[in-house]
Design a protein around this motif. Sequence first.
Motif, PDB file in Angstrom:
ATOM      1  N   THR B 346       0.803  -1.219   0.000  1.00 14.07           N
ATOM      2  CA  THR B 346       0.000   0.000   0.000  1.00 14.07           C
ATOM      3  C   THR B 346       0.838   1.272   0.000  1.00 14.07           C
ATOM      4  N   SER B 347       2.156   1.131   0.126  1.00 15.07           N
ATOM      5  CA  SER B 347       2.943   2.359   0.197  1.00 15.07           C
ATOM      6  C   SER B 347       2.905   3.068  -1.142  1.00 15.07           C
ATOM      7  N   TYR B 348       2.999   4.360  -1.120  1.00 15.06           N
ATOM      8  CA  TYR B 348       2.831   5.158  -2.328  1.00 15.06           C
ATOM      9  C   TYR B 348       3.905   4.836  -3.359  1.00 15.06           C
ATOM     10  N   LYS B 349       5.135   4.601  -2.899  1.00 17.91           N
ATOM     11  CA  LYS B 349       6.223   4.396  -3.847  1.00 17.91           C
ATOM     12  C   LYS B 349       6.085   3.078  -4.572  1.00 17.91           C
ATOM     13  N   ALA B 350       5.401   2.137  -3.948  1.00 18.76           N
ATOM     14  CA  ALA B 350       5.303   0.820  -4.568  1.00 18.76           C
ATOM     15  C   ALA B 350       3.969   0.634  -5.237  1.00 18.76           C
ATOM     16  N   SER B 351       3.392   1.721  -5.752  1.00 22.24           N
ATOM     17  CA  SER B 351       2.020   1.617  -6.239  1.00 22.24           C
ATOM     18  C   SER B 351       1.938   1.010  -7.630  1.00 22.24           C
ATOM     19  N   GLY B 352       3.081   0.737  -8.273  1.00 26.46           N
ATOM     20  CA  GLY B 352       3.044   0.201  -9.628  1.00 26.46           C
ATOM     21  C   GLY B 352       2.261  -1.088  -9.736  1.00 26.46           C
ATOM     22  N   PHE B 353       2.482  -1.981  -8.799  1.00 23.04           N
ATOM     23  CA  PHE B 353       1.787  -3.263  -8.846  1.00 23.04           C
ATOM     24  C   PHE B 353       0.296  -3.072  -8.656  1.00 23.04           C
ATOM     25  N   TYR B 354      -0.043  -2.198  -7.694  1.00 19.14           N
ATOM     26  CA  TYR B 354      -1.457  -1.955  -7.426  1.00 19.14           C
ATOM     27  C   TYR B 354      -2.153  -1.411  -8.669  1.00 19.14           C
ATOM     28  N   GLN B 355      -1.438  -0.515  -9.380  1.00 16.00           N
ATOM     29  CA  GLN B 355      -2.036   0.047 -10.593  1.00 16.00           C
ATOM     30  C   GLN B 355      -2.253  -1.052 -11.627  1.00 16.00           C
ATOM     31  N   ALA B 356      -1.221  -1.883 -11.829  1.00 11.19           N
ATOM     32  CA  ALA B 356      -1.335  -2.911 -12.862  1.00 11.19           C
ATOM     33  C   ALA B 356      -2.468  -3.875 -12.543  1.00 11.19           C
ATOM     34  N   SER B 357      -2.542  -4.319 -11.291  1.00 11.44           N
ATOM     35  CA  SER B 357      -3.583  -5.304 -10.983  1.00 11.44           C
ATOM     36  C   SER B 357      -4.964  -4.667 -11.010  1.00 11.44           C
ATOM     37  N   THR B 358      -5.067  -3.371 -10.652  1.00 16.33           N
ATOM     38  CA  THR B 358      -6.384  -2.724 -10.726  1.00 16.33           C
ATOM     39  C   THR B 358      -6.844  -2.609 -12.173  1.00 16.33           C
ATOM     40  N   LYS B 359      -5.907  -2.283 -13.071  1.00 15.19           N
ATOM     41  CA  LYS B 359      -6.302  -2.158 -14.477  1.00 15.19           C
ATOM     42  C   LYS B 359      -6.885  -3.466 -14.968  1.00 15.19           C
ATOM     43  N   LEU B 360      -6.165  -4.551 -14.694  1.00 15.70           N
ATOM     44  CA  LEU B 360      -6.640  -5.852 -15.153  1.00 15.70           C
ATOM     45  C   LEU B 360      -7.967  -6.199 -14.500  1.00 15.70           C
ATOM     46  N   LEU B 361      -8.109  -5.845 -13.223  1.00 18.61           N
ATOM     47  CA  LEU B 361      -9.353  -6.144 -12.514  1.00 18.61           C
ATOM     48  C   LEU B 361     -10.522  -5.431 -13.159  1.00 18.61           C
ATOM     49  N   ILE B 362     -10.312  -4.165 -13.541  1.00 23.26           N
ATOM     50  CA  ILE B 362     -11.392  -3.403 -14.170  1.00 23.26           C
ATOM     51  C   ILE B 362     -11.821  -4.078 -15.458  1.00 23.26           C
ATOM     52  N   VAL B 363     -10.831  -4.473 -16.287  1.00 25.13           N
ATOM     53  CA  VAL B 363     -11.178  -5.088 -17.569  1.00 25.13           C
ATOM     54  C   VAL B 363     -11.921  -6.401 -17.350  1.00 25.13           C
ATOM     55  N   VAL B 364     -11.465  -7.189 -16.387  1.00 22.12           N
ATOM     56  CA  VAL B 364     -12.144  -8.476 -16.157  1.00 22.12           C
ATOM     57  C   VAL B 364     -13.566  -8.246 -15.658  1.00 22.12           C
ATOM     58  N   GLU B 365     -13.748  -7.239 -14.818  1.00 23.72           N
ATOM     59  CA  GLU B 365     -15.110  -6.957 -14.353  1.00 23.72           C
ATOM     60  C   GLU B 365     -15.999  -6.547 -15.511  1.00 23.72           C
ATOM     61  N   LEU B 366     -15.457  -5.751 -16.420  1.00 25.95           N
ATOM     62  CA  LEU B 366     -16.249  -5.375 -17.587  1.00 25.95           C
ATOM     63  C   LEU B 366     -16.610  -6.592 -18.408  1.00 25.95           C
ATOM     64  N   LEU B 367     -15.649  -7.513 -18.574  1.00 21.28           N
ATOM     65  CA  LEU B 367     -15.910  -8.699 -19.371  1.00 21.28           C
ATOM     66  C   LEU B 367     -16.948  -9.583 -18.717  1.00 21.28           C
ATOM     67  N   MET B 368     -17.026  -9.544 -17.383  1.00 17.80           N
ATOM     68  CA  MET B 368     -18.027 -10.372 -16.712  1.00 17.80           C
ATOM     69  C   MET B 368     -19.403  -9.754 -16.798  1.00 17.80           C
ATOM     70  N   GLY B 369     -19.466  -8.501 -17.241  1.00 20.58           N
ATOM     71  CA  GLY B 369     -20.753  -7.850 -17.358  1.00 20.58           C
ATOM     72  C   GLY B 369     -21.056  -6.900 -16.224  1.00 20.58           C
ATOM     73  N   ASP B 370     -20.157  -6.790 -15.237  1.00 19.24           N
ATOM     74  CA  ASP B 370     -20.397  -5.831 -14.167  1.00 19.24           C
ATOM     75  C   ASP B 370     -19.714  -4.523 -14.487  1.00 19.24           C
TER      76      ASP B 370
END
Lengths: 274, 569
Positions: B346-370
């Motif tokens: 959760t630290s600000y400097k290490a946010s790269g991973f959080y960004q990458a996984s959130t992007k993928l999560l958003i796309v998968v949610e869209l694909l599921m129809g939500d």
Amino acid sequence: MPSAVGGISLEQVQHNLQQCLARKDAAGAQAQLQKAKLILLQQNSLVPSEGVPVGQLKTARSVLEVGALLAIRRRDPDSFVRYYSQLQPFYEFSGLQSSPSPNKSQVTGLYLLLLLSQGDYAGFHTLLESLIVSEGINGGKSVEDDIYIKYPVDLERSLMEGSYDQVWRKTNGRDVPGEEFALFSEILVHTIRSEIASCAARSYPSLSIASAKNLLFLDSEGAVSEFAQEQGWSLEEGRIHFPGLPEEKKGQEGDQKEVISHMVQYAKDLESIV
Amino acid sequence: MSGDKGKRNSVSRPNDHKRKDSKSKSQKDTQKPKDKVGDEEMTVVVPPSKGDAGKNEDVAMNGTDEAKLKDPPVDPKAKAIADIKANLTLLEKAVSLFDPRFTLRVLRNIPSVRKQLSADLLARVIIETYTTPTPTSFALLKALGDEEGFPRADADAWVKKKDSAQSASKKSDTTPKEILAEVDVYFSILIQVYFYDTKNIESGAEFSEGLIGYLKPLNKRTLDSLAARAYFYYSLFLEETDPKPPSPNAAVVSIRKTLLDALRTATLRKDQDTQAAVITLLLRNYLSTSRITQADLLISHTQFPDSAANNQVARYLYYLGRIRAIQLNYSEAHDHLIGATRKAPTSYKASGFYQASTKLLIVVELLMGDIPDRAIFRQPSLEKILSPYLQLVQAVSSGDVNAFQNLTQKYSSVFRADSTYTLILRLRQNVIKTGIRMMSLSYARISLRDMCLRLGLESEESAEYIVAKAIRDGVIEATLDHEHGYMRSKDVGDVYSSNEPFDAYSSRIRACLALHDESVKAMRFPMNQHRLELKKAQEARERERELAKEIVDGEIDEEDGPGGDFEGI
């Protein structure tokens, strides 16, 4: 390195092969193919490796591609898949990257179509992913430009959306890039017919036979009646009546049992915490 | 302290802040106060004291008068050298006490030392540490030898000591101090970090290969976390060498065999840190060249160690989610990605991973129809990065096919860089489905021609087929009338009377219970605490007994008091 077996050289065999193909002589082509594979085996070029000269590898690659196309024409999916897997190391071999094969997209397109007709959407998308990623780095050529690949991709898109008339038009129209692709059309039409049937059963209260004929892309009313009987629909005065949905009533009872079992589970879990 | 071996519970703390696409220098180092090291007993985990970040503050925040008033300006280089030497004592402690926490602390210290690394500094520390040159230390110095700032004179003098030391040791009885393999590996990791920071990829790759060769025959459990880190940098260097992936000739392809061998050895030795790290590195390797089937096979044939570090688990879940999403298994992918996002640092400097996984999560949610929650896009670390995705979500939720097509074209390079492009291409049918659903909800009856016009479909027949398919898939509740060419929507009943609220609640309850179970399993208790507790319990019981006695004695006097109150009622 001798490239001869009993006096016949690889080049000769390849020449004969091309001739048989031109004459549409399937049996003759098959025989030539066997000979060619034997020679390749002796020359150790069925699997690409560093030691073998590039020219030989190219010949091996084209022989395998011919084998793949012949397998499709014979409607033999297993042997096609085998040829395809044998071709994969050739396509990835670093030494051959500078001279890509002209038939590669055709073979890949056929494989995509095969996956689609077998209903293997996961495999389809996996392969498509690698194609799109490699298109990204090449920059110029895109998946849309390659007609052999565009055909199965568009088909899949239309299938997923549900616009089956597009599928029908594409498989029957002039967009089909090669005669091998046309061989798949029958299977695809069969697939969409069953899809349309299940969709129609849920959406229409009843349907006249004439409209059913149009919807299902069947040729005659007799075919419609046959199909309807296969599906278990009832025919009355020229209209098809679809059976109602049986699951709705049972739902309620099942729900109660579900609720009870859930509650018991929660009580157990809470007990373990407290 | 061989009893510690059995008590090594799962370490679910973030033990490193390294992300694959951001060089994190976490300011919130969880450095425990150094005085605790001296205790013989196992100590309780103390919450991190901010005071230890003092060194970072000196370097980063130039204007703090406080620090300058208190002590004379500390030379960062000297501090770095002191830090490294302190880490060496920690490593020795780790070996003698067989406790992995010290090695983890050393590794966590790397970001703070990183800024000061230079050939000069490293060479000096190496020379000072190794009183007598050994072959490994010689190799370390040689690797640094080409860098600028290398103190050549000192190095030469030190090398000469080697010859004199050999003759000297034969005469004297005192044996020179044994340098642990851990120290060697620690220095090697520092050198790797230095090469990576100075973008010296070829020397880095070469050095790493040598390091891996050195690590293979060594079978010490204390080396586990260090070896995992060494493999990580090795893979990282090879990823940067040309030709880069996803070209089929990429250099990373060549290290697959090495990584697979390492995995095999690690599994045999039950080296869980290296196992976890190598599995994630292999998955990353396969995914970078789009070898999805091979990655899938790897997952099915290996077992990810349960007690791996939190960050490795997060990475593993992310790659797993990506593979499942490509294979059209969206619900599984969604579960994995939710886990990855939750475990992301959760630290600000290490946010790269959080960004990458959130992007993928958003796309998968869209694909599921939500439709993903709007709140996700408002988080400060994500706002700018996610703006193309926000527009995408808006296009999908409005059911506008043309806008969707335009967006994919406009941002295609962004999506390709995020490796979400192929998944987004599949979203077209979702856009259409959403459009149909909106129409079905707003119109009681609508002609197919109107639908076809509004949705941007090619023809009326397509519209009819698409709506029929949507009805069958359960997207809408409606019936079609073929002769008159219209769709009639059915009334949607009251949602609360159906099972939906119950299902939503039960899934949430299940998630909470699973969280509870996981936390209970992950709890770590310090070593002898239970004895203290027993003592305390004993004392408490004695006190109770005394109290009871007092009450019994005192009751005779107090009987009238409280009893009198009761009689009044």
